[in-house]
Design a protein around this motif. Structure first.
Motif, mmCIF file in Angstrom:
data_model
loop_
_atom_site.group_PDB
_atom_site.id
_atom_site.type_symbol
_atom_site.label_atom_id
_atom_site.label_comp_id
_atom_site.label_asym_id
_atom_site.label_seq_id
_atom_site.Cartn_x
_atom_site.Cartn_y
_atom_site.Cartn_z
ATOM 1 N N MET A 1 35.169 49.441 1.391
ATOM 2 C CA MET A 1 36.274 48.644 0.879
ATOM 3 C C MET A 1 37.084 48.085 2.053
ATOM 4 N N PRO A 2 37.970 47.137 1.803
ATOM 5 C CA PRO A 2 38.608 46.413 2.906
ATOM 6 C C PRO A 2 39.457 47.291 3.815
ATOM 7 N N LEU A 3 39.561 46.832 5.049
ATOM 8 C CA LEU A 3 40.455 47.397 6.052
ATOM 9 C C LEU A 3 41.617 46.434 6.226
ATOM 10 N N ILE A 4 42.834 46.907 5.976
ATOM 11 C CA ILE A 4 44.034 46.081 6.101
ATOM 12 C C ILE A 4 44.747 46.496 7.380
ATOM 13 N N ILE A 5 44.805 45.602 8.350
ATOM 14 C CA ILE A 5 45.441 45.866 9.642
ATOM 15 C C ILE A 5 46.837 45.266 9.617
ATOM 16 N N ILE A 6 47.851 46.114 9.700
ATOM 17 C CA ILE A 6 49.240 45.653 9.725
ATOM 18 C C ILE A 6 49.715 45.641 11.171
ATOM 19 N N ALA A 7 50.117 44.480 11.641
ATOM 20 C CA ALA A 7 50.582 44.317 13.019
ATOM 21 C C ALA A 7 52.006 43.782 13.011
ATOM 22 N N GLY A 8 52.740 44.106 14.058
ATOM 23 C CA GLY A 8 54.117 43.622 14.159
ATOM 24 C C GLY A 8 54.878 44.378 15.217
ATOM 25 N N GLY A 9 56.063 43.903 15.507
ATOM 26 C CA GLY A 9 56.913 44.553 16.492
ATOM 27 C C GLY A 9 57.460 45.872 15.991
ATOM 28 N N PRO A 10 58.063 46.649 16.868
ATOM 29 C CA PRO A 10 58.638 47.932 16.453
ATOM 30 C C PRO A 10 59.819 47.746 15.515
ATOM 31 N N CYS A 11 59.899 48.607 14.503
ATOM 32 C CA CYS A 11 60.996 48.591 13.517
ATOM 33 C C CYS A 11 61.123 47.237 12.830
ATOM 34 N N SER A 12 60.002 46.644 12.471
ATOM 35 C CA SER A 12 60.013 45.342 11.802
ATOM 36 C C SER A 12 59.758 45.443 10.309
ATOM 37 N N GLY A 13 59.546 46.650 9.776
ATOM 38 C CA GLY A 13 59.309 46.819 8.347
ATOM 39 C C GLY A 13 57.857 47.018 7.988
ATOM 40 N N LYS A 14 57.019 47.412 8.942
ATOM 41 C CA LYS A 14 55.585 47.578 8.682
ATOM 42 C C LYS A 14 55.319 48.707 7.696
ATOM 43 N N THR A 15 55.960 49.859 7.902
ATOM 44 C CA THR A 15 55.740 51.000 7.004
ATOM 45 C C THR A 15 56.239 50.702 5.598
ATOM 46 N N THR A 16 57.355 49.999 5.487
ATOM 47 C CA THR A 16 57.852 49.616 4.165
ATOM 48 C C THR A 16 56.847 48.730 3.442
ATOM 49 N N PHE A 17 56.307 47.746 4.148
ATOM 50 C CA PHE A 17 55.318 46.867 3.527
ATOM 51 C C PHE A 17 54.046 47.634 3.192
ATOM 52 N N ALA A 18 53.638 48.564 4.060
ATOM 53 C CA ALA A 18 52.430 49.337 3.791
ATOM 54 C C ALA A 18 52.577 50.176 2.521
ATOM 55 N N LYS A 19 53.743 50.785 2.327
ATOM 56 C CA LYS A 19 53.963 51.579 1.122
ATOM 57 C C LYS A 19 53.981 50.706 -0.130
ATOM 58 N N LEU A 20 54.596 49.529 -0.025
ATOM 59 C CA LEU A 20 54.604 48.614 -1.165
ATOM 60 C C LEU A 20 53.191 48.134 -1.497
ATOM 61 N N LEU A 21 52.406 47.833 -0.469
ATOM 62 C CA LEU A 21 51.030 47.404 -0.691
ATOM 63 C C LEU A 21 50.195 48.523 -1.305
ATOM 64 N N GLU A 22 50.407 49.745 -0.830
ATOM 65 C CA GLU A 22 49.693 50.881 -1.412
ATOM 66 C C GLU A 22 50.018 51.031 -2.895
ATOM 67 N N THR A 23 51.284 50.889 -3.254
ATOM 68 C CA THR A 23 51.685 51.006 -4.664
ATOM 69 C C THR A 23 51.060 49.908 -5.516
ATOM 70 N N GLU A 24 51.066 48.672 -5.009
ATOM 71 C CA GLU A 24 50.504 47.562 -5.767
ATOM 72 C C GLU A 24 49.000 47.724 -5.956
ATOM 73 N N LEU A 25 48.301 48.207 -4.935
ATOM 74 C CA LEU A 25 46.862 48.403 -5.067
ATOM 75 C C LEU A 25 46.544 49.498 -6.080
ATOM 76 N N ARG A 26 47.315 50.577 -6.061
ATOM 77 C CA ARG A 26 47.094 51.652 -7.043
ATOM 78 C C ARG A 26 47.339 51.150 -8.472
ATOM 79 N N LYS A 27 48.366 50.317 -8.655
ATOM 80 C CA LYS A 27 48.608 49.751 -9.983
ATOM 81 C C LYS A 27 47.441 48.855 -10.408
ATOM 82 N N SER A 28 46.888 48.114 -9.468
ATOM 83 C CA SER A 28 45.756 47.248 -9.794
ATOM 84 C C SER A 28 44.530 48.067 -10.181
ATOM 85 N N PHE A 29 44.339 49.206 -9.514
ATOM 86 C CA PHE A 29 43.206 50.065 -9.866
ATOM 87 C C PHE A 29 43.345 50.597 -11.285
#
Length: 301
Positions: A1-29
């Motif tokens: 299954m796909p590999l999602i690479i999140i890139a960005g500067g420090p403290c830019s909201g990467k973990t927040t977006f990753a958690k939101l994406l994880e939730t949306e994918l689980r809802k889609s499943f």
């Protein structure tokens, strides 16, 4: 299954977006009754590394990147969606991850998460005050300076999704590349009794196709932006307009775009080539355990 690479500067909201994406994918499943699919988030916290010490020098950074890549290789399979939530600021490292996705015959995409420097500084200060893992000030500036922005023209950075986190995300979707400043009253031209000769002006330079630089040493969020000029790759103004011109979307729109891409037929798995080497699952597990053990030894020392 796909590999999602999140890139960005420090403290830019990467973990927040990753958690939101994880939730949306689980809802889609759940909606698609895909019980076999799972979502895994890999970051420094999941492998037991503190950000304040993991990026203190080049040797530690190399060790962190190796541990992250080993964890990703260990989780890549036909039933796993793997989200790599880290800086991923070196294009060579993103190329290695791209090769791993080709090796395991899985699709991949890159999500570039950014925000304004003052918001990033505020989030880092909140982490420090709350006792969470944070970046020292000198490390924060150094990582920003060394960040190599993804370029969608590179095959290892494509497809590329760009998301703006923080206050700038509220208006980034409705701003255009050539913003028009609204005035208090409409400007009505005065009638003229004669026709002026057209002035010969040099042609207006077209904007550079390169992504404008986002980080800046100083900015004034309270001042109104009246115009935007292009000078090389650095915009003269700073704020939500810059992120909109660079093609950045709000968090909600980017989540929808990424999920649509991952769950549609467009996310096709790439085939391996001569630059990738497929390891049996047993050898991959062994390398993963050796990397984890070596990382624990380094931390103990």
């Amino acid at each position: 299954m796909p590999l999602i690479i999140i890139a960005g500067g420090p403290c830019s909201g990467k973990t927040t977006f990753a958690k939101l994406l994880e939730t949306e994918l689980r809802k889609s499943f759940v909606r698609q009754s895909s019980t076999n699919c799972q979502v895994h988030v890999v970051n420094e916290e999941s492998i037991g590394i503190k950000k304040s010490t993991g990026y203190i020098n080049s040797q530690m950074e190399k060790s962190v990147r190796g541990s992250l890549k080993s964890a990703v290789d260990h989780l890549l399979s036909a039933d796993n969606y793997v989200i790599l939530d880290s800086l991923n600021y070196i294009k060579g490292f993103r190329y290695e991850l791209y090769c791993s996705a080709r090796t395991y015959r899985t699709a991949h995409c890159v999500v570039w998460v950014e925000c304004r420097d003052e918001i990033s500084n505020k989030w880092n200060e909140e982490r420090i005050s709350n006792g969470f893992d944070s970046y020292p000030e000198n490390m924060l500036q150094d990582l920003r300076r060394r960040f190599e922005a993804p370029n969608e023209s590179n095959r290892w950075d494509s497809p590329l999704f760009k998301v703006c986190m923080g206050d700038a995300a509220k208006d980034s979707d409705i701003l255009q590349a050539s913003p028009v400043v609204a005035s208090s009253a409409p400007v009505v031209p005065k009638p003229s009794s004669f026709r002026r000769a057209p002035s010969k002006l040099p042609p207006t330079p077209s904007p550079s196709p390169a992504v404008p630089a986002i980080h800046s040493s100083s900015s004034n969020s309270n001042s109104s932006i009246s115009a935007v000029s292009f000078s090389g790759t650095t915009p003269a103004a700073r704020g939500a307009v810059d992120l909109a011109m660079a093609g950045f979307l709000s968090c909600e729109r980017c989540l929808a775009a990424v999920c649509e891409h991952l769950l549609s037929s467009g996310a096709q798995a790439a085939t391996p080539n001569s630059s990738t080497l497929h390891l049996p699952r047993g050898q991959a597990d062994l390398l993963y355990e050796l990397d984890r053990t070596s990382q624990q030894v380094v931390q103990a020392i």
